[in-house]
Write a protein that holds these residues in place. Sequence first.
Motif, PDB file in Angstrom:
ATOM      1  N   ARG A  17       0.874  -4.781 -28.181  1.00  0.00           N
ATOM      2  CA  ARG A  17       1.446  -5.720 -29.159  1.00  0.00           C
ATOM      3  C   ARG A  17       1.961  -4.939 -30.376  1.00  0.00           C
ATOM      4  NH1 ARG A  17       0.399 -11.101 -29.791  1.00  0.00           N
ATOM      5  NH2 ARG A  17      -1.370 -10.904 -28.350  1.00  0.00           N
ATOM      6  N   LEU A  60       2.664  -3.720 -34.085  1.00  0.00           N
ATOM      7  CA  LEU A  60       1.861  -3.825 -35.300  1.00  0.00           C
ATOM      8  C   LEU A  60       2.626  -4.566 -36.391  1.00  0.00           C
ATOM      9  CD1 LEU A  60       0.396  -0.208 -35.384  1.00  0.00           C
ATOM     10  CD2 LEU A  60      -0.743  -2.307 -34.622  1.00  0.00           C
ATOM     11  N   PRO A  61       1.913  -5.303 -37.213  1.00  0.00           N
ATOM     12  CA  PRO A  61       2.601  -5.975 -38.340  1.00  0.00           C
ATOM     13  C   PRO A  61       3.038  -4.950 -39.372  1.00  0.00           C
ATOM     14  CG  PRO A  61       0.229  -6.297 -38.481  1.00  0.00           C
ATOM     15  CD  PRO A  61       0.472  -5.611 -37.163  1.00  0.00           C
ATOM     16  N   PRO A  62       4.039  -5.246 -40.170  1.00  0.00           N
ATOM     17  CA  PRO A  62       4.506  -4.293 -41.197  1.00  0.00           C
ATOM     18  C   PRO A  62       3.438  -4.114 -42.270  1.00  0.00           C
ATOM     19  CG  PRO A  62       5.602  -6.411 -41.463  1.00  0.00           C
ATOM     20  CD  PRO A  62       4.841  -6.473 -40.168  1.00  0.00           C
ATOM     21  N   SER A 114       4.795  -7.051 -46.736  1.00  0.00           N
ATOM     22  CA  SER A 114       5.714  -8.147 -46.441  1.00  0.00           C
ATOM     23  C   SER A 114       6.990  -8.085 -47.275  1.00  0.00           C
ATOM     24  CB  SER A 114       5.015  -9.484 -46.713  1.00  0.00           C
ATOM     25  OG  SER A 114       4.588  -9.558 -48.065  1.00  0.00           O
ATOM     26  N   SER A 158       9.650  -5.987 -45.122  1.00  0.00           N
ATOM     27  CA  SER A 158       9.833  -6.395 -43.733  1.00  0.00           C
ATOM     28  C   SER A 158      11.069  -7.279 -43.602  1.00  0.00           C
ATOM     29  CB  SER A 158       8.605  -7.157 -43.251  1.00  0.00           C
ATOM     30  OG  SER A 158       8.433  -8.350 -43.998  1.00  0.00           O
ATOM     31  N   GLU A 177      11.783  -8.288 -36.917  1.00  0.00           N
ATOM     32  CA  GLU A 177      10.469  -8.573 -36.324  1.00  0.00           C
ATOM     33  C   GLU A 177      10.605  -9.529 -35.140  1.00  0.00           C
ATOM     34  OE1 GLU A 177       7.711  -9.992 -39.169  1.00  0.00           O
ATOM     35  OE2 GLU A 177       7.808  -8.189 -40.424  1.00  0.00           O
ATOM     36  N   HIS A 227       9.618  -8.575 -31.354  1.00  0.00           N
ATOM     37  CA  HIS A 227       8.645  -9.397 -30.620  1.00  0.00           C
ATOM     38  C   HIS A 227       9.253  -9.922 -29.314  1.00  0.00           C
ATOM     39  CE1 HIS A 227       6.012 -12.847 -29.719  1.00  0.00           C
ATOM     40  NE2 HIS A 227       5.066 -12.125 -30.345  1.00  0.00           N
TER      41      HIS A 227
END
Length: 340
Positions: free
Chosen positions: A165, A167-169, A172, A175, A180, A184
């Motif tokens: 999966r 990774l989130p930034p 925020s 980003s 994103e 995804h």
Amino acid sequence: MASRLPLRLQTRTAVESLWCHTPPSFLAPILASLHLHFSTTSSLGWNIRQLKKRKQVHRDEYTLRQVKARRDANLSRQAVLKEQKAKELGDPIRGIPTPFVESFDTEVPQEIKQDPSAVSLEAVKANPDTPPPSPAYASEEKHLDHGIKHEELARSLEFSRYLTRPLPPPSSTISDPDQEAQAHERWEKRDASATEAVQRIVSLTNASSKHRTKKNTERIIETFGRHNTDHILKPKGPAVVKHNPLIPPQVPTPRIGPDTGSSEVQIGILTAKIRVLADRYEGPNRNDKVNKRNLRLLLHRRQKLLAYMERKERGSERWQRMISTLGLTPACWKGEIAVQ
């Protein structure tokens, strides 16, 4: 000076000279005495055949019709008895179809032929992001290849999904929501493609015949293995043997691991292999002499094991359960087995 010709040639020369210089009436005693020096077997058989022909000629038409009617009735009765005996004995190769034997093809799926145009190289190049169609769906099958269980497959797929999966930034503020969403979406496609590939790998539909036979062998061991059936089935009746008080009673040795060597397990494994070879031999491969010989060897090996188990078990509950489950008939261990 004595003649060096053999005795047979000397006799023939003497007969020819007498025939040329002597009237035929004087040759009767000589020919009668010479007849004893030659074999009379062929002439005797010829005379017997001639006598039989004369006897049949002198019979009347009514007697000859009676003889022919009795012969035809005897031959027709023999054919009826032969067919009845064959029906009672059953099929020596397949026996009687039972749910357990038919489950070799249902619970363990067989190979399915696909459309070659749908999985060709040109179709893959035209749609590189979409995997080619496949009839294999491991999630819908009861058994999987390579000894994998459904719980293990689901747990592995979930763990790989967690590891891959994105990774989130870290912040925020820097980003981009559009990037994103695209990342995804790409990850979802890759994950779906990887999941589809893993399910095809562990599916028995795409497996070889050797792997499907191995899975059926595992099911046979669990069904007929004495490590499971000793707690369910009654033992065979004791033989009439005089008890010797000086000899201590035998204590049964505990089993270690699954039972793979008992007669009923070996007979079940041979039945599964015979079914595979019979299906292949009765199809388009009718002239496959190698598989025909292998089929004959497996049939004779199973015949010996069945005869041994019938003699040892003496109609016990274990014997009756094996015969009814595998659908074996007396033709599988009695008489001659011929593969036509």
